[in-house]
Design an enzyme around this catalytic site. Sequence first.
Site, PDB file in Angstrom:
ATOM      1  N   SER A  24      18.915 -16.664  27.650  1.00 28.09           N
ATOM      2  CA  SER A  24      17.463 -16.477  28.335  1.00 28.09           C
ATOM      3  C   SER A  24      16.539 -16.619  26.465  1.00 28.09           C
ATOM      4  CB  SER A  24      17.026 -15.153  29.367  1.00 28.09           C
ATOM      5  OG  SER A  24      16.309 -15.878  29.699  1.00 28.09           O
ATOM      6  N   HIS A  73      21.030 -16.082  36.920  1.00 24.27           N
ATOM      7  CA  HIS A  73      20.113 -16.456  35.943  1.00 24.27           C
ATOM      8  C   HIS A  73      20.993 -15.114  34.895  1.00 24.27           C
ATOM      9  CE1 HIS A  73      17.427 -16.647  32.622  1.00 24.27           C
ATOM     10  NE2 HIS A  73      17.069 -15.820  32.539  1.00 24.27           N
TER      11      HIS A  73
HETATM   12  C1  GTR Z   1      11.484 -15.598  32.307  1.00 19.78           C
HETATM   13  C2  GTR Z   1      10.709 -16.630  31.532  1.00 19.78           C
HETATM   14  C3  GTR Z   1      11.943 -17.581  30.713  1.00 19.78           C
HETATM   15  C4  GTR Z   1      13.549 -17.508  30.173  1.00 19.78           C
HETATM   16  C5  GTR Z   1      13.153 -15.356  31.097  1.00 19.78           C
HETATM   17  C6  GTR Z   1      14.682 -14.534  30.436  1.00 19.78           C
HETATM   18  O1  GTR Z   1      10.767 -14.541  32.215  1.00 19.78           O
HETATM   19  O2  GTR Z   1       9.770 -17.121  31.997  1.00 19.78           O
HETATM   20  O3  GTR Z   1      11.392 -18.449  29.570  1.00 19.78           O
HETATM   21  O4  GTR Z   1      13.231 -16.223  29.347  1.00 19.78           O
HETATM   22  O5  GTR Z   1      12.428 -15.234  31.492  1.00 19.78           O
HETATM   23  O6  GTR Z   1      14.113 -14.496  29.401  1.00 19.78           O
HETATM   24  O7  GTR Z   1      14.951 -13.610  30.855  1.00 19.78           O
END
Ligand code: GTR
Length: 381
Positions: free
Chosen positions: A215, A358
Site C-alpha cells: 500500500s 486490501h
Molecule cells: C489508504 C490510501 C491508499 C493506501 C492505503 C494504505 O487510506 O488511500 O492510498 O495507501 O491507505 O496505505 O493502506
Amino acid sequence: MAQIPPNYDESKVPDLILPDPFVSLKGNPILTREDWENFRRPEILRLFEENMYGQVPKDFDDISFSEVTKSQNPYSNTAILKEVDIKVSRKGKTHSMRLNVFIPKSGSVPFPVFLLINYKPADPSGKLVETDFWVVEELVKQGYATASFHAETVAPDDKDKFAEGVIGTLYPEQLDQKDGMRALSAWAWGAMRAMDYFEKESLIDAKRAVLVGHSRAGKAALWASANDTRWAVTIPNESGCGGAALSKRKFGETVQVINTSFPHWFNDNFKAFNGKEELLPMDQHMLVSLIAPRAVYFSSAREDRWADPKGEYLSMKLGSRVYSQIYGKTINFPLDFEELKEPVIQPFAGYHIREGEHDLTLEDWKSYMDFVEMNLGRKDK
Ligand code: GTR
C-alpha cells in the site's frame, strides 16, 4: 474544489491518453539503450521528482551501523536476529533509524534478502512478530534473510509531524521547496540506508536484494527503486493511486482524494493535479519503466477496488514494454485483466491478483518467492 465521489464504473473511465515512455519531451523517438539510460530515463525520473514524489537527497556526511539488543527473537530456532541502529549525520545533526534483520542459521552464505518497508507502527512492547504481513519464518525456511523497518522511524505518517524525522533533522531545506522531500521520499530514503547496511553485512548478498512494500509503503518501494538501482527485485503490493495504478484512469482513489487525505505524502507541485490527472506529464507505467532492466512484480487484490487493480495491471503491461523495446527481452502479458487467473511468473516482470481484500498475505508472499527464485535463483540450489 468539492470532492467527487470515487468512480468504480469501468464505463465511466476516461479514454486513456498516456505519455509515451519512448518519446522524449522534445518529441524524439527513444530507440536505443544508450538513449534510454543516458537521456530518457533521467528525464522521466525528474518528471516524477518534480511533479509528484519530490527529491530524495543522496548526500550526508556519515553513516554508521550499531547492533543493539532490544527484543526477544521469536524465530530463534531457525534465524539469528540483528537489531541495527542506522545513524546518519549531515551538517552536525544525526538521525537514527532501526532496522530489524533475521538471517537464517543454516544455508549458504551470503543470503539473498527481502526488505519490507513496514508502514504499521512498531508494537509498543517491542514485539517483532507480524504474522502474515511479514512472513519471517517462511522466508528463512526458503533460504532468505529478511529485514524490515517501521516507516515512522524515518518520517512519521502524520500531516503535522512528518518532518519530525529525517526531513526536519537532516534535510530541513527540503521543506521550503515545492519539489522537496516529503514522507514517501523519506521512506524511500530509509530503504536506501537499509541497502547501505546490506552492503556492509557479510552474511547478506546485497546484489540479490528484494524490496517489498504494501500500500503506502508499496508506493515508497517503487519510488526507492526508481532512485536506487541497487535493488534487484521490486515488489509493491496493492500500491494503488500514487503507486502502481495509472492516475489518468481516475478509478477508485484519485489524485485529489489522496492529496486531501495525505497531504504529507507527495510534494507541493502534485497538488496542482487535483482533479486534473489529464495534465500530468507522466503516468505510473513510466515508473515501471524506470525499474528496468531489474525485475519488478505487482500484486493486487480483487476486492481492493480503491487501489484500482486493473490500473495496476495496465501500468505493468504498458511499462514493462521497456524490457522488450529497449533491452531486447521477451515479456508476455497476453491476457486482458478480466481473463487473469494464475499469477504471471516470468523473467523480469510479473503480476498477480488474488481474491480478497486490501492486505499483504502469505499467499502474496508465496508468489513473490516464486518470482524471486525465477529471477535471482538461490545460492543453495
Ligand atoms: C489508504 C490510501 C491508499 C493506501 C492505503 C494504505 O487510506 O488511500 O492510498 O495507501 O491507505 O496505505 O493502506
